[in-house]
Enzyme design. Structure first.
Site, PDB file in Angstrom:
ATOM      1  N   THR A  30       0.832  -1.209   0.000  1.00 43.90           N
ATOM      2  CA  THR A  30       0.000   0.000   0.000  1.00 43.90           C
ATOM      3  C   THR A  30       0.862   1.251   0.000  1.00 43.90           C
ATOM      4  O   THR A  30       0.389   2.319  -0.366  1.00 43.90           O
ATOM      5  CB  THR A  30      -0.883   0.039   1.264  1.00 43.90           C
ATOM      6  OG1 THR A  30      -0.053  -0.271   2.370  1.00 43.90           O
ATOM      7  CG2 THR A  30      -2.012  -0.957   1.189  1.00 43.90           C
TER       8      THR A  30
ATOM      9  N   ASP B  45       9.723   0.512   4.654  1.00 45.89           N
ATOM     10  CA  ASP B  45      10.826  -0.156   5.357  1.00 45.89           C
ATOM     11  C   ASP B  45      11.801   0.850   5.964  1.00 45.89           C
ATOM     12  O   ASP B  45      12.212   0.737   7.115  1.00 45.89           O
ATOM     13  CB  ASP B  45      11.594  -1.082   4.397  1.00 45.89           C
ATOM     14  CG  ASP B  45      10.671  -2.089   3.741  1.00 45.89           C
ATOM     15  OD1 ASP B  45       9.531  -2.232   4.202  1.00 45.89           O
ATOM     16  OD2 ASP B  45      11.095  -2.722   2.753  1.00 45.89           O
TER      17      ASP B  45
ATOM     18  N   GLU C 209      17.418   2.674  -3.039  1.00 51.24           N
ATOM     19  CA  GLU C 209      16.841   1.470  -3.663  1.00 51.24           C
ATOM     20  C   GLU C 209      16.463   1.758  -5.114  1.00 51.24           C
ATOM     21  O   GLU C 209      16.739   0.960  -6.009  1.00 51.24           O
ATOM     22  CB  GLU C 209      15.583   1.017  -2.910  1.00 51.24           C
ATOM     23  CG  GLU C 209      15.810   0.608  -1.479  1.00 51.24           C
ATOM     24  CD  GLU C 209      16.283  -0.829  -1.331  1.00 51.24           C
ATOM     25  OE1 GLU C 209      16.294  -1.582  -2.320  1.00 51.24           O
ATOM     26  OE2 GLU C 209      16.679  -1.191  -0.199  1.00 51.24           O
TER      27      GLU C 209
ATOM     28  N   SER D  69      32.510  -5.507   5.447  1.00 51.83           N
ATOM     29  CA  SER D  69      31.334  -6.215   5.942  1.00 51.83           C
ATOM     30  C   SER D  69      31.789  -7.502   6.634  1.00 51.83           C
ATOM     31  O   SER D  69      32.352  -8.385   5.980  1.00 51.83           O
ATOM     32  CB  SER D  69      30.404  -6.559   4.770  1.00 51.83           C
ATOM     33  OG  SER D  69      29.530  -7.599   5.167  1.00 51.83           O
TER      34      SER D  69
HETATM   35  C1  GLA Z   1       8.899  -4.215   0.350  1.00 49.78           C
HETATM   36  C2  GLA Z   1       9.095  -2.757  -0.007  1.00 49.78           C
HETATM   37  C3  GLA Z   1       8.121  -1.861   0.758  1.00 49.78           C
HETATM   38  C4  GLA Z   1       6.686  -2.370   0.644  1.00 49.78           C
HETATM   39  C5  GLA Z   1       6.621  -3.861   0.935  1.00 49.78           C
HETATM   40  C6  GLA Z   1       5.255  -4.431   0.683  1.00 49.78           C
HETATM   41  O1  GLA Z   1       9.268  -4.464   1.684  1.00 49.78           O
HETATM   42  O2  GLA Z   1      10.409  -2.344   0.263  1.00 49.78           O
HETATM   43  O3  GLA Z   1       8.222  -0.534   0.321  1.00 49.78           O
HETATM   44  O4  GLA Z   1       6.152  -2.058  -0.599  1.00 49.78           O
HETATM   45  O5  GLA Z   1       7.548  -4.600   0.170  1.00 49.78           O
HETATM   46  O6  GLA Z   1       4.325  -3.906   1.561  1.00 49.78           O
END
Ligand code: GLA
Length: 376
Positions: A33, A169, A157, A65
């Site tokens: 969403t 995230d 990203e 790392s």
């Molecule tokens: C990944 C993406 C998020 C989101 C989820 C699904 O984690 O990085 O931005 O879209 O998928 O909810």
């Protein structure tokens, strides 16, 4: 982990830097969403990435790392992009800060983490957020707003890793707060902390160990479907769409795009329902919506897989209150809301049945809602 990092940093660079950390995330409900201008309901977890960092007075970044056992050096110009995927996350963060007029100079870094990779717990967002937070502190007097730090990770990203993700995230990783989930309105950026302490229940993740890889994945295709439908409806995002609107253009769009949009429209309401239910302590409703989300993600959005559907079925059979695939999909974990008294039996059953079918057990993680980006 921190001691290991310190030892390694000192051994390599002969000095001491500053330690920073940022966390992985769960999402109770509100999947796919965020890039549709909708709501999400994530929280940071007690699994995180930590990095020791020290400016080195050059124009080079030197980073090791521990987990991958790889050392990389790169410059800070656009053409200096490193080959290693993990290093691109850090390079991208540096570039995105610079592009926004912020300052980044050379630094030395060592990092490690305990977020399972490819499990849908956003280890990449944690890495981005950890470095964005640190570089804001080390070079920019913390003048970059926290929300912008999340956007810096998201742009990383998009521009350096090939995933056209939403903001969830990175937002969760930056803003996470112990014992709190956050309801974020991804259109306005407004959010609210919700105390989360479901008395009598546990949140458990079952990791199918099917590798979840969003880079070059159908994830971007899902987003394109949603954008196509929004364009057809003449609106910016599916946030403004209703089922009536969608049905009015049903004949003009593909069945696939219709199903994708149908899921997103339903999911918008489910997040709001779950927030209401949580306020009333009504975990039965929370759980019901989670199962509905799983079904939608599996049948309409088609981001589940056999193993995750199987774990969802086991949860249902065991009488687990709520269960669903979590995160972007295509593998990773289910998130399960389980009554305390059912917890052990559910885990044992899931382990046994999954092993009998797939030859290995799912991994089990108890969720502890924790703080996000921070200086250690
Ligand atoms: C990944 C993406 C998020 C989101 C989820 C699904 O984690 O990085 O931005 O879209 O998928 O909810």
């Amino acid at each position: 982990m921190e001691n290991k990092i310190k030892k390694e940093f000192n051994g390599r660079f002969g000095k001491e830097g500053q330690l920073y950390a940022s966390s992985g995330r769960i999402n109770l409900i509100g999947e796919h969403t965020d890039y549709n201008g909708g709501f999400v309901f994530p929280g940071a977890i007690d699994k995180y990435i930590a990095a020791e960092i020290l400016p080195n007075g050059t124009d080079k970044v030197r980073v090791y790392s521990i987990d991958i056992d790889e050392y990389v050096e790169f410059g800070l110009k656009e053409e200096d992009v490193p080959d290693q995927q993990w290093a691109r996350y850090i390079f991208g963060v540096c570039r995105e800060i610079i592009k926004r007029g912020g300052k980044v100079e050379g630094f030395d870094a060592v990092f490690a983490g305990n977020i399972p990779l490819g499990a849908g717990l956003s280890s990449s967002a944690a890495l981005e957020s950890c470095f964005a937070f640190a570089l804001n502190d080390l070079f920019n007097d913390n003048k970059i707003e926290k929300f912008e730090l999340a956007r810096i990770g998201q742009s990383t990203e998009h521009n350096y890793c090939g995933v056209n993700c939403g903001i969830m995230d990175q937002f969760a990783s930056v803003f996470g707060k112990k014992n709190h989930l956050m309801r974020l309105d991804c259109r306005s950026g407004e959010f609210e902390y919700f105390p989360f302490n479901p008395v009598g229940y546990k949140l458990v993740l079952l990791d199918s160990v099917v590798k979840h890889e969003l880079v070059d994945s159908p994830y971007n295709k899902r987003r394109q479907s949603c954008e196509r439908v929004a364009a057809k409806l003449g609106i910016d995002t599916l946030r403004d769409a209703t089922m009536e609107m969608l049905d009015s253009i049903k004949e003009d769009i593909s069945k696939e795009d219709y199903n994708r949009a149908k899921f997103v429209i339903g999911e918008k309401q489910r997040v709001l329902d779950v927030c209401d239910a949580l306020n009333k302590g009504d975990y039965e409703t929370v759980g019901k919506r989670m199962y509905e989300t799983h079904r939608g993600l599996s049948e309409d959005y088609e981001v589940s897989c056999e193993e995750l559907d199987f774990l969802n079925d086991i949860a249902k059979e065991c009488g687990v209150t709520g269960s669903r695939i979590m995160g972007g999909g295509f593998g990773g974990c289910t998130i399960n809301l389980v009554k305390d008294e059912l917890h052990d039996k559910f885990i044992t059953t899931a382990r046994d049945k999954f092993k009998a079918k797939y030859g290995h057990e799912p991994k089990v993680y108890d969720v502890v809602i924790s703080d996000g980006a921070r200086k250690l």
